[in-house]
Motif scaffolding. Sequence first.
Motif, PDB file in Angstrom:
ATOM      1  N   VAL A 217      10.958  -3.404   1.217  1.00 18.83           N
ATOM      2  CA  VAL A 217      10.058  -3.666   0.086  1.00 18.83           C
ATOM      3  C   VAL A 217       8.684  -4.056   0.605  1.00 18.83           C
ATOM      4  O   VAL A 217       7.648  -3.587   0.095  1.00 18.83           O
ATOM      5  N   SER A 218       8.633  -4.888   1.625  1.00 13.92           N
ATOM      6  CA  SER A 218       7.356  -5.310   2.207  1.00 13.92           C
ATOM      7  C   SER A 218       6.618  -4.124   2.819  1.00 13.92           C
ATOM      8  O   SER A 218       5.398  -3.987   2.665  1.00 13.92           O
ATOM      9  N   GLU A 219       7.366  -3.264   3.522  1.00 13.46           N
ATOM     10  CA  GLU A 219       6.756  -2.072   4.116  1.00 13.46           C
ATOM     11  C   GLU A 219       6.220  -1.137   3.044  1.00 13.46           C
ATOM     12  O   GLU A 219       5.177  -0.506   3.210  1.00 13.46           O
ATOM     13  N   MET A 220       6.943  -1.034   1.922  1.00 14.66           N
ATOM     14  CA  MET A 220       6.490  -0.157   0.847  1.00 14.66           C
ATOM     15  C   MET A 220       5.196  -0.678   0.231  1.00 14.66           C
ATOM     16  O   MET A 220       4.302   0.114  -0.130  1.00 14.66           O
ATOM     17  N   VAL A 221       5.065  -1.982   0.113  1.00 13.24           N
ATOM     18  CA  VAL A 221       3.803  -2.564  -0.360  1.00 13.24           C
ATOM     19  C   VAL A 221       2.665  -2.129   0.552  1.00 13.24           C
ATOM     20  O   VAL A 221       1.592  -1.701   0.098  1.00 13.24           O
ATOM     21  N   TYR A 222       2.905  -2.220   1.857  1.00 11.57           N
ATOM     22  CA  TYR A 222       1.875  -1.835   2.832  1.00 11.57           C
ATOM     23  C   TYR A 222       1.537  -0.346   2.709  1.00 11.57           C
ATOM     24  O   TYR A 222       0.352   0.038   2.689  1.00 11.57           O
ATOM     25  N   LYS A 223       2.562   0.509   2.616  1.00 13.45           N
ATOM     26  CA  LYS A 223       2.328   1.951   2.546  1.00 13.45           C
ATOM     27  C   LYS A 223       1.567   2.334   1.283  1.00 13.45           C
ATOM     28  O   LYS A 223       0.695   3.213   1.320  1.00 13.45           O
ATOM     29  N   GLU A 224       1.904   1.694   0.170  1.00 14.50           N
ATOM     30  CA  GLU A 224       1.200   1.996  -1.077  1.00 14.50           C
ATOM     31  C   GLU A 224      -0.266   1.613  -0.985  1.00 14.50           C
ATOM     32  O   GLU A 224      -1.152   2.388  -1.365  1.00 14.50           O
ATOM     33  N   GLU A 225      -0.534   0.420  -0.480  1.00 15.83           N
ATOM     34  CA  GLU A 225      -1.895  -0.103  -0.523  1.00 15.83           C
ATOM     35  C   GLU A 225      -2.793   0.483   0.554  1.00 15.83           C
ATOM     36  O   GLU A 225      -4.016   0.537   0.373  1.00 15.83           O
ATOM     37  N   ASN A 226      -2.224   0.925   1.664  1.00 21.59           N
ATOM     38  CA  ASN A 226      -3.046   1.404   2.765  1.00 21.59           C
ATOM     39  C   ASN A 226      -2.969   2.902   2.999  1.00 21.59           C
ATOM     40  O   ASN A 226      -3.777   3.438   3.766  1.00 21.59           O
ATOM     41  N   ILE A 227      -2.020   3.564   2.333  1.00 29.25           N
ATOM     42  CA  ILE A 227      -1.908   5.010   2.496  1.00 29.25           C
ATOM     43  C   ILE A 227      -1.953   5.705   1.134  1.00 29.25           C
ATOM     44  O   ILE A 227      -2.864   6.480   0.846  1.00 29.25           O
ATOM     45  N   LEU A 228      -0.966   5.415   0.279  1.00 30.76           N
ATOM     46  CA  LEU A 228      -0.828   6.159  -0.972  1.00 30.76           C
ATOM     47  C   LEU A 228      -2.003   5.966  -1.925  1.00 30.76           C
ATOM     48  O   LEU A 228      -2.606   6.938  -2.398  1.00 30.76           O
ATOM     49  N   LEU A 229      -2.337   4.729  -2.237  1.00 30.65           N
ATOM     50  CA  LEU A 229      -3.352   4.478  -3.258  1.00 30.65           C
ATOM     51  C   LEU A 229      -4.764   4.864  -2.814  1.00 30.65           C
ATOM     52  O   LEU A 229      -5.509   5.453  -3.604  1.00 30.65           O
ATOM     53  N   PRO A 230      -5.170   4.568  -1.567  1.00 31.35           N
ATOM     54  CA  PRO A 230      -6.486   5.067  -1.137  1.00 31.35           C
ATOM     55  C   PRO A 230      -6.572   6.591  -1.187  1.00 31.35           C
ATOM     56  O   PRO A 230      -7.589   7.143  -1.598  1.00 31.35           O
TER      57      PRO A 230
END
Length: 410
Positions: A217-230
Amino acid sequence: MSEMINNREKQELNQSQRQKLLKEIIKELHDGKNVDEVKERFQQAIDKVSVNEISQMEQALMIEEGISVEEVQRLCSVHTEVFKGSIEEIHSDEALGTKPGHPVHTFFKENREIDKFVNFKLSLHKDQYQRDQSDENKEKLFHDLTELLEIDNHYSRKENLLFPYLEKVGIFGPTKVMWGVDDKIRAAIKEARNQLNDDTCQLEELIANLEFIIEEVSEMVYKEENILLPMSMEKLTEDEWLKIEREGDVIGYTFIDLPEPWQPERANLLDQSFMKEGVVQLETGILSLDQLELMMNHLPIDITFIDENDVVRYFSHGKERIFHRTKSIIGRTVQNCHPPQSAHIVNALLDDFKSGKKDVEDFWINFHNKFVYIRYFAVRDKNGTYRGTVEFTQNIQPIQAITGEKRLMS
């Protein structure tokens, strides 16, 4: 001078060379190479890597190298660790330029609460239960896991609202990989709840699963905010973000109140009337579009129709749909509306319909205190040519309870 030349050479690595190097590094991980060794090589070769390059690399691994979606999912967490700290777009919600109510702002706001929940509350109760398996500690942990099931709203909005627009601009790899990881998290949460109530489950197994949940879950937060959403902010138009925002309430949110409506500065961005005035002349009658829409939405079943090219063309939207549907799926292939691991079932069903092997397929499942009957019918024209598939979904639990006869009005 030599140092300047070396720096210049690193800066002038063109995109093709960088992609080649990124794929080599991930393939080395795929072959079992040590993470620290690969990470050191990566950091020596490239100072920064963009989110677009990660996206292209994931797609290339699947399309060009033939690595399966499942394997890329497994590597996803590993290569996130390799790239962490090297991604150019290390953004906050403010840096992404969004305002309250914008879908990206809402995703970030949820992530703050999700991150706090798993790394403080769930982690604390996990440690307490590991030391003392009392009924009180067990109840706290079970309650946490039940609350965490709400993360499905966050992931479902991402998968069913955001992903379709990324796929329309040719981004498929990251969406398939991320959806697969989301499903693993969902399954792990449900499994942990079952483990708590299973007297035969070893404590070590439960703790390992809880630690997996917290980490993923923590890794997914990171992936969303630094990869997916940008990446999404770069690719999607303001009109598309507005469509996503308008449908967010259909699915719901995780650990936050209903966001305030978002309205871009530009007026009249989107024609909100998804219907045009007119009538439909059918073989057995004539209906206005309004009448047709009302009739379809008042049927006690949910209907979805896909055409002969597997593209979703229509779904009814009554007050109490059993499964979420959002307007963003219109024009999307049905395979991309399902988790990657279930795509083979969808394809097998459609292949049977297209070949004429079958005309109907039925399923029935227990879902959210309902007994759901799902029926698929091949749609053929008068010449027997396959023209699509229609899905009927109904909660038949009240029907199963019927006994005797009823001949008079209530």
